[in-house]
Structure formats: structure tokens, C-alpha cells
Design an enzyme around this catalytic site. Sequence first.
Site, PDB file in Angstrom:
ATOM      1  N   SER A  77      22.437 -31.877 -24.482  1.00 39.23           N
ATOM      2  CA  SER A  77      23.137 -32.249 -23.255  1.00 39.23           C
ATOM      3  C   SER A  77      22.644 -31.505 -22.032  1.00 39.23           C
ATOM      4  CB  SER A  77      24.635 -31.966 -23.396  1.00 39.23           C
ATOM      5  OG  SER A  77      25.209 -32.823 -24.325  1.00 39.23           O
ATOM      6  N   ARG A 166      25.768 -26.417 -36.387  1.00 36.17           N
ATOM      7  CA  ARG A 166      26.054 -27.509 -35.451  1.00 36.17           C
ATOM      8  C   ARG A 166      24.746 -28.105 -34.918  1.00 36.17           C
ATOM      9  NH1 ARG A 166      30.702 -28.879 -32.476  1.00 36.17           N
ATOM     10  NH2 ARG A 166      30.370 -29.616 -30.344  1.00 36.17           N
ATOM     11  N   ASP A 167      23.799 -27.246 -34.617  1.00 36.33           N
ATOM     12  CA  ASP A 167      22.467 -27.717 -34.221  1.00 36.33           C
ATOM     13  C   ASP A 167      21.528 -27.712 -35.422  1.00 36.33           C
ATOM     14  OD1 ASP A 167      23.358 -27.873 -31.580  1.00 36.33           O
ATOM     15  OD2 ASP A 167      22.889 -25.765 -31.224  1.00 36.33           O
ATOM     16  N   ALA A 283      22.845 -22.171 -20.951  1.00 36.30           N
ATOM     17  CA  ALA A 283      23.871 -21.576 -20.106  1.00 36.30           C
ATOM     18  C   ALA A 283      25.313 -21.825 -20.555  1.00 36.30           C
ATOM     19  CB  ALA A 283      23.709 -22.103 -18.680  1.00 36.30           C
ATOM     20  N   ASP A 467      22.854 -39.260 -23.185  1.00 39.43           N
ATOM     21  CA  ASP A 467      22.043 -38.069 -22.925  1.00 39.43           C
ATOM     22  C   ASP A 467      21.133 -37.685 -24.087  1.00 39.43           C
ATOM     23  OD1 ASP A 467      24.208 -37.293 -24.518  1.00 39.43           O
ATOM     24  OD2 ASP A 467      24.450 -35.357 -23.531  1.00 39.43           O
ATOM     25  N   HIS A 497      22.196 -33.127 -33.220  1.00 39.64           N
ATOM     26  CA  HIS A 497      21.608 -34.220 -32.448  1.00 39.64           C
ATOM     27  C   HIS A 497      20.399 -34.781 -33.201  1.00 39.64           C
ATOM     28  CE1 HIS A 497      23.205 -32.049 -28.598  1.00 39.64           C
ATOM     29  NE2 HIS A 497      24.163 -32.481 -29.382  1.00 39.64           N
TER      30      HIS A 497
HETATM   31  C1  3PG Z   1      26.919 -27.720 -28.442  1.00 39.24           C
HETATM   32  O1  3PG Z   1      26.776 -26.792 -27.652  1.00 39.24           O
HETATM   33  O2  3PG Z   1      28.015 -28.254 -28.653  1.00 39.24           O
HETATM   34  C2  3PG Z   1      25.726 -28.176 -29.223  1.00 39.24           C
HETATM   35  O3  3PG Z   1      24.923 -27.096 -29.560  1.00 39.24           O
HETATM   36  C3  3PG Z   1      24.894 -29.100 -28.399  1.00 39.24           C
HETATM   37  O4  3PG Z   1      25.657 -30.186 -27.945  1.00 39.24           O
HETATM   38  P1  3PG Z   1      25.484 -30.762 -26.493  1.00 39.24           P
HETATM   39  O5  3PG Z   1      24.051 -30.521 -26.104  1.00 39.24           O
HETATM   40  O6  3PG Z   1      25.758 -32.221 -26.695  1.00 39.24           O
HETATM   41  O7  3PG Z   1      26.444 -30.124 -25.596  1.00 39.24           O
HETATM   42 CO    CO Z   2      26.052 -32.219 -28.752  1.00 39.77          CO
END
Ligand code: 3PG
Ligand code: CO
Length: 554
Positions: A77, A166-167, A283, A467, A497
Site C-alpha cells: 500500500s 502477514r507479509d 513509515a 493498490d 500481498h
Molecule cells: C500491513 O502493514 O498491514 C502489511 O504489511 C502491508 O499491507 P498494506 O501495504 O496493504 O498496508
Molecule cells: Co496489505
Amino acid sequence: EFTWKLPDHPRLPKGRTVAVVVLDGWGEAEPDPYNCIHVADTPALDSLRKGAPDKWRLIKAHGTAVGLPTDDDMGNSEVGHNALGAGRIYAQGAKLVDLALASGKIYEGEGFKYIKECFENGTLHLIGLLSDGGVHSRLDQLQLLVKGAVEHGAKRIRVHILTDGRDVLDGSSVGFVETLENDLAKLREKGVDAHIASGGGRMYVTMDRYENDWNVVKRGWDAQVLGEAPYKFRSAVEAVKKLRAEPNANDQYLPPFVIVDENGKAVGPIVDGDAVVTFNFRADRMVMLAKALEYENFDKFDRVRFPKIHYAGMLQYDGELKLPSHYLVSPPEIERTSGEYLVQNGIRTFACSETVKFGHVTFFWNGNRSGYFNPELEEYVEIPSDTGIPFNVRPKMKAVEIAEKARDAILSRKFDQVRVNLPNGDMVGHTGDIQATIVGCKAADEAVKIILDAVEQVGGIYVVTADHGNAEDMVKRDKSGQPLIDKSGNIQILTSHTLRPVPIAIGGPGLAPGVRFRRDLAEAGLANVAATVINLHGFEAPSDYEPTLIEVVE
Ligand code: 3PG
Ligand code: CO
């Protein structure tokens, strides 16, 4: 000579309301039982797709197309919204850190010199996400930084880890912790006093964003700074293995723990005279901790102790707040974003999402800059996200509320651009809960419908895009595309993702006749969207922007 004034578009009119909808985590993939977008009932998006190729197409959302180091890097994102808003491709944090480490420039910068001042008498603390996901941080960068710090005189190092899942795949935390433990053990053999000091799952400890829930940061603070946590272990590998064995445990939500010595004393609280580096380059999920570490006046939670430290971020996380004031690598200098141009040209702008994605359509969209360009022309509305429950429990999230705010903004005719992020595909997709993700995708589609109806009523234009991918593929696959099975015979769920392209659709009664997608931009990506949107507002885009996706024929 530079001017903010954009030339009029020779063919396209001004004065149309343009709705810009970003479906978060909404990629394009073949029909498949693990493609939640395909399985979900999505009549609004299905009807947009029928506009192909003139009004619907795919664009790239990963890898070098969005400024990431390689085309093996999935989209995210931050880089996605940066590209959408800025209209150009910037080398992003991941790549800038790679370059600074490879050239050694990182050690010559002001930020490193600042933390180095503590190496003689203090401890160097490194806090961040421990994985090779490449979205917020990377293990290999941490390893290089530890090595470099030792070469530059660090004698005592404490790493405060946040487990991912998560990633990267859930369960992979164990391997990452083992790797880091090995590295630190080797350093100890060389006489460097190096240990993991604390840890916790990223979604429960430290890495909140957009001030959704300060308790998350507080849990981390207690473990990292105060050396206090509900769980105490002698080693981090043991910690992660034991905590993962609890019912329903996963890497993202591990509880906070501290590592203790043989007397039960925490091995690495942060104290006066220490240096601290937050080693995430991204960030959004570091800003809150950066505030706690840096701000003298701080009232978000009781810090109990506010140690006098030298703190540096891997990057500066907020260019407007100049936060943190010390950093190891300069962030991409994203300037002259489309949002700023449009406001400078009188475009009244409304942006909205719920808390967990609010900064995506404001902060990231505007080049990692918080606040308004011109508060008289802009209104940013944040809908509070649910806190304290995982998103698969309420997968509809605030999609309808966001859409209703957008609808009202459109119908009010007070805005020229109405921009939203619909989080469901991404936030529910990250839970790995397939049924819930399907429900979430349907909810996002319903939200799109509400916005399209409002566009219809005011004779406006819509741009619907995404995105990066997430919900369109929920399993890890082998090279032939078959779902991978783990040792216990279960399908390996993909919480992260993807590398997939995303759709973009344009339309609405205000779209001038003859407007269609160009045929000559097969390789186009998210960065081409900004010029497209500027055109739809009746202006020509700045000449250094990536080319517009549209042309006017006949
Ligand atoms: C998160 O921060 O939730 C994931 O690592 C990445 O998700 P996002 O890029 O969709 O925010
Ligand atoms: Co995400």
C-alpha cells in the site's frame, strides 16, 4: 520556470466530479476457489470489467513498476499509493536502504554518526519487523546493519523483534528468529555482547498505524523500554515456539515477551545513554513508536520512563513532521504530487477511509506528507476502525460507511475530487480467513456500487482501481500454480500481498465521448494513474509524470 499552474487539457472539460476509488488488496487472477474476488458476488466490479479494453484494463502494481528493488517484490500500500498519487516511480525505502548498505554510505550519514556516539558507553537497540517480506523491513538489511554497527564500534547490541506472518507465511517467524539468534551467537564468540531482548507479534505489539490503538505501541514500549512483559523466556526461539503452540496463536498476534537472564532479569531494557534504531524503512507502522521515542511531551500512554537516548529511524518516516529528526537513510523525495497540483489549480478534494487505511489516501497519496495542502479546499474524513478484534470477525469493516461519506461528498457538489480507499480485500485477506475475505470482497463491491450511483446522479466520472493484489489469491502455490501443502497436510494459506496486476476502470456520465484507454501502454502501472486523473479534471499532467492511460479518439 516552475509553476503550479497546469495547462488546460485540449479536449477534456473541467467541472466534472471525479470519484477515485482504491480497492485495497484487489488484484486480478484466474478464476479459482482461492480467488476470493472471483468467488465473491461482485456485480459492480463485474459490470466495470465489461468495459474492456476501452474502459477497463490491468496495470502493474508490484516490483520495479512501483519503485521496489526487483520484480520479485510484491506490491504494497505504501509504494502503491505513493505511485498513484505522485504519478512517477520513485526508488522506494527498500531499495534506498539496499543501496546505502551496499555502498557503505549509511555509515557516513548524520544519523549513523548520531547513534554511534552512544557505542562507547551505551547499548545499541534495534527495533523492527523480523522477516524477509520486504514491505516494512528486511532481515538481510538488519543483518548487514548489525555487522556494520559492530565494525563501527558497537559493543553491546539488543534486538527487539516483531514477528510477521502477514507479509510472509504464518509460522515462518521461527526460522527468522533462529537465523538472527545464530548471527548474534557468532558475534558473542567475537566478544560482542549481542542478544535478542524482547519480542511480540506485529499486529499486537508496536506496529499499529494511524493511531488506531495506542495500546499496541504501549505493549511494545513496556517490553522494549521497561523490560516488562507478561511472558519471560531465556531465549527468543523458545519464546516464539512456546507462544505459537498456544491455541489460535499466530505470528501476527504473538503476545509481548522479554528475554531474561539466569536471575530472571530482562537482558535489554532501554536506558539513558543508549542508542535506538527502528529498522523498518516503511513509515506507517513506525510513526507512533517514533513519537513515543522522540517526543518530550507525549500523552498517548504513560511511558513510566522516558530514557535519554539517541534515536534514529532507518528512514525519516514523516517529512512534514520531520519525524524522526535523525535517520540513517534519506527517504524518497516525493514532491509535486498530483494532490498538490490539483489543489493548487483549485480542485476541491475530499478523501476518506477508515482508520487502518486513512493515511493511505492522504499521507501516502500525498508523498508521505501529513496534513492538508490547503485546508480551504480539502477535507479528509477518517471513519474510526473497529479495534481489538481481528478483521475476519467483522469482514464488512466500514466499507458502507466510507461509501456513504463519499456519496454525500459527491452529492453535495462541494468537491471536484472524491477519493476513497476500501480496505476489505486487503485487511481481511491478511487474516488468511477465506470465507471472511469473500464476505469482505462483497462488501467492498457494494460500496463501489453506492459511489457509482452517486457519480451517476451528478453527471460525474469514476476511476476505480486498486493498490496491489491480496484477496485474489489466498494460497501459496508451487511453480505450476498448484496450492502447496505443508507437513501436516494442510493447504498453505497466503496471508500476504501478491505480484498480480490490478484492474482500473473509468466511466460515468461525465466522461467525455471518445475517451478510452490507449493501446500503446501495455507495461503501464499505478504511476500512470495520476496523469489520467489530472486529465479527467480537465488539465494536462506535468510533463515529467508517467504518461496518461487515456486518449480521446474521433
Ligand atoms: C500491513 O502493514 O498491514 C502489511 O504489511 C502491508 O499491507 P498494506 O501495504 O496493504 O498496508
Ligand atoms: Co496489505
